[in-house]
Each structure stands twice: as structure tokens, then as C-alpha cells.
Design an enzyme around this catalytic site. Structure first.
Site, PDB file in Angstrom:
ATOM      1  CE  LYS A   1      -7.874   0.667   0.861  1.00  0.00           C
ATOM      2  NZ  LYS A   1      -7.111  -0.252   1.680  1.00  0.00           N
TER       3      LYS A   1
ATOM      4  CB  SER B   1      -0.968   0.003   1.181  1.00  0.00           C
ATOM      5  OG  SER B   1      -0.285  -0.236   2.392  1.00  0.00           O
TER       6      SER B   1
ATOM      7  CG  HIS C   1      -3.775  -0.873  -2.240  1.00  0.00           C
ATOM      8  ND1 HIS C   1      -4.261   0.398  -2.108  1.00  0.00           N
ATOM      9  CD2 HIS C   1      -3.510  -1.310  -0.985  1.00  0.00           C
ATOM     10  CE1 HIS C   1      -4.271   0.736  -0.817  1.00  0.00           C
ATOM     11  NE2 HIS C   1      -3.815  -0.280  -0.123  1.00  0.00           N
TER      12      HIS C   1
END
Ligand SMILES: *Cc1c(COP(=O)(O)O)cnc(C)c1O
Length: 404
Positions: free
Chosen positions: A239, A180, A208
């Protein structure tokens, strides 16, 4: 005043003195490339809305129809009466999307890891963890009571030594798929091969990578084309998917076990069903329109080319997370402030979040950014580098004068 309060006040004062006290900024309006922070609008490179879905009209509409169909709250845990048809549908859509037999929906990624690891391993077992793993993998491993072994970042050889030495009944390797704060990708094929060789499981945290990597954003496991009963895949939905929540996908037997045993699944109220409605719309968009991933890749290349001549290198990364290493803590803060004065929001990340002497700007790109917006960031960074070089040569000249 009670002694306890005095102690805590002193600890807060100490954080303040070390400039480590964290402050929240007030954000108005929806997330997007333009963000209103503390009353002023910025061009923002700070959020994880990698596909620009957090404020997408299709997700709005789906959330609204979910609201009409299911109301606001789920009112009970999933195992009592909170498992709605729309969440059932979402679990099936997610499993199919990432190419796994079955998926279980969790309220957050943090809870998914905190529930999954202790359901799989306990006292007498071992968890092997990359040094740069996210806090919730570490906390989940601690909570499990299993032994915790850290290997250096992406160091497959060192991991193999640790696995070879271990004779514990259950071994679990846990890793971020995309790290990250660095943006690099874990060597999942090599990690899986080691798990096969040493009879271990692999928990992949794709917070991610889901939505970003692989065909249509099917995630890091699809990116590498891996298939194995040993992989548990954790994807987060707040996300790139633009909403909130998470899921764990894998072998149907393992997923059934999580449903029976993951305490963060069982002992919590199910999340509002309208979020699942919005998420179904997000998955549909990913499946049908992969121009977002392509535009994002092109922005990544544009940024990397544009800043290549700066004195501050980007870490190698093909993902939306681009870390510009400036090393010095104060310089990172100065650059953040310099960008802020030019109307651009990029967070400075300092130790202890990242290792000593690796203070950085964490630039996160989104398919919602335009080429022009990325160019604006590139120009602003060049302007700061020029100012910085001038300030350096002035101070060198001054020092030279005093020596003479
Ligand atoms: C954000 C993040 C999480 C936590 O997910 P939430 O849904 O935000 O709780 C887990 N792992 C990694 C690597 C993350 O970046």
C-alpha cells in the site's frame, strides 16, 4: 453436466441476479492519480498507493539493480535458501523504522496474519477481535482453533468485560490500526493498557497506517508513541510502501518463534528479492522526505472542507481513507456512475463489505494527487448533489400534483 457444476452455475446466476457478481476491470499502465481503466483515462481515488511510490523512479531503479544482482525468483523458501541478503537488510531497516527490536518479512499481509495468529494461539486460547477487522485477521483467528470473541467497533469497555471474564491461558487482541473501509484509527493506547491489565497480547494490523501515520510514516504505534513487548506490529508493503509484501515486528523472542512456527512463512517460496531492493528505496524515501505525509494531510483537510456542505457526510478520519456515507445502495452506485461519467473513478462500497444502510463512496487520497485534482473531485460531487436535489424536488412536485 456433473451436478456439482450445475450447483455452482446456479449460485453464480443468483449472484448475478442480486447484482453481487464482481467484475474485474482491465487497467493499463502504472498505478497513479491518472488510471487507464477499460481503455479510458480516469482521475482515480481508488488505490492504496498513499504516498505515490508505486511508480516512483527511485523504486524503479532499485528494482532494476535488484534484478541484476539477484535475478527474478528466490527459488526456495526462506528457511531453505531463499533468504537473500537484501531481505535481511530490509528486515533490519523495517524494524528500526517502526521502532521494534526485530522484524520478519512475509510475502503478503494476508499471509502474515494467517501465519502469525496460529503461531501464537491455539485451542483453549482466545482471540478478541474488533467487529470491523479485516478478513485476514478473522481467517487467521479461525485457523488457529482459538475461541473467537468479537467486540463492537472500538468499544474498549466491552473488550474489557470480555477480557475480565476470560481465564484462558493465552489472550490475543487483534485490531486494524486504521480501519480499511472507515479510515478511523483504533484506540491503541487504551487497547494496550487493557492487554497489560489482563496479560494479553496485541496484534496491530497497520496496513493503512504504515507509511501514513506517525513521524515520517513510521506507523500507528509510533503515532501514539507506544512501546511494549506485548505489541506485535504487522505492516504491509503493497500500500503506502508501493511494492508488495508485509512484515511482522516485535520482541525478538516472539519474532524468532514466528520464524520457527509461522506456516505461511515456512512453507512458501520467498518473494522475489528485487521487491526487497525496491522496498529499501521506499523506506529510504520515507525517512528522508516527509513532505509526502504533509501533502497528504493537507489534501485530507482540503477534501473534508470542500465537501462539508454536501448532504452526504464523511466519517471522521484523519487518514487517507475517506468514507462518504450515502446509506442507500443504489445511490452509491449512481454516484459512482455519475463521477465516472465526469472522468473520475471512486469505488462504491456496499453491504456485505460494510454494514447495512452504510453504503458509501470510498475515496482514497494519495500524496501523488495535486490540489487541483482534489478540487476536481469536490466540484464533481457538488454537481451530483445539485442534480440529485433537483431530481428530488421534481419528484416531490410530481407527487404533490397527484395528491391534489
Ligand atoms: C490489504 C490489507 C491486508 C492484506 O495485505 P496484503 O499485503 O494486501 O495481503 C491486511 N490487513 C488489512 C487491514 C488490509 O487492508
Amino acid at each position: 453436466m456433473p451436478e456439482l457444476l450445475n450447483q455452482i452455475r446456479a449460485q453464480l446466476d443468483a449472484l448475478q441476479e442480486q447484482k453481487l457478481l464482481r467484475k474485474r476491470r482491465i487497467v493499463e499502465g502504472p498505478q497513479g492519480p491518472l488510471l487507464t481503466v477499460d481503455g479510458r483515462q480516469y482521475l482515480a481515488f481508488c488505490n492504496n498507493d498513499y504516498l505515490g511510490l508505486a511508480n516512483h523512479p527511485a523504486l524503479h531503479a532499485a528494482a532494476q539493480s535488484g534484478l541484476e544482482q539477484y535475478g527474478v525468483g528466490a527459488s526456495a523458501s526462506a528457511l531453505i535458501s531463499g533468504h537473500t541478503s537484501v531481505v535481511e537488510e530490509l528486515e533490519q531497516a523495517l524494524a528500526e523504522f517502526v521502532g521494534m527490536p526485530r522484524a520478519l518479512h512475509f510475502s503478503t499481509g494476508y499471509m502474515a496474519n494467517m501465519g502469525t495468529i496460529p503461531a501464537l494461539v491455539g485451542v483453549g486460547d482466545v482471540v478478541f477481535s474488533d467487529r470491523l477487522n479485516h478478513a485476514c485477521l478473522i481467517d487467521g483467528a479461525r485457523l488457529s482453533g482459538a475461541q473467537f470473541r468479537i467486540y463492537p467497533h472500538n468499544d474498549v469497555a466491552r473488550l474489557e468485560q470480555l477480557l475480565a471474564k476470560s481465564n484462558s491461558p493465552r489472550k490475543l487482541v487483534v485490531t486494524d490500526a486504521v480501519f480499511s473501509m472507515d479510515g478511523d484509527i483504533a484506540p491503541l493506547p487504551e487497547l494496550l493498557a487493557l492487554c497489560e491489565k489482563y496479560d494479553a497480547w496485541l496484534l496491530v494490523d497497520d496496513a493503512h497506517g504504515f507509511g501514513v501515520l506517525g513521524p515520517q510514516g513510521r506507523g500507528s504505534v509510533a503515532h501514539f508513541g507506544l512501546k511494549s513487548e506485548r505489541i506485535l506490529y504487522m505492516g504491509t508493503l503493497g500500500k503506502a510502501a508501493g511494492v508488495a509484501g508485509a512484515f511482522v515486528a516485535g520482541d525478538a523472542t516472539l519474532i524468532e518463534w514466528l520464524l520457527q512456527r509461522a506456516r505461511t512463512y515456512i512453507f512458501t517460496t520467498a518473494s522475489p528479492p528485487l521487491l526487497a531492493s525496491a522496498l529499501l528505496a521506499a523506506v529510504k524515501l520515507m525517512q528522508e522526505e516527509d513532505w509526502r505525509q504533509q501533502h497528504l494531510q493537507q489534501l485530507i483537510a482540503r477534501l473534508r472542507n470542500g465537501v462539508a456542505s454536501l448532504p452526504w457526510p464523511l466519517l471522521p478520519s484523519t487518514t487517507a481513507v475517506q468514507a462518504m456515507i450515502v446509506q442507500d445502495n443504489q445511490l452509491a452506485l449512481d454516484l459512482m456512475e455519475g463521477l465516472r461519467q465526469q472522468g473520475i473513478w471512486v469505488p462504491a462500497i456496499r453491504p456485505p463489505t460494510v454494514p447495512k444502510d452504510t453504503a458509501r463512496l470510498r475515496i482514497s487520497l494519495s500524496a501523488a494527487h495535486s490540489n487541483e485534482q482534489v478540487d476536481q473531485l469536490i466540484s464533481a460531487l457538488h454537481a451530483l448533489a445539485k442534480q440529485h436535489a433537483e431530481a428530488d424536488s421534481r419528484s416531490m412536485a410530481r407527487n404533490g400534483n397527484t395528491v391534489e
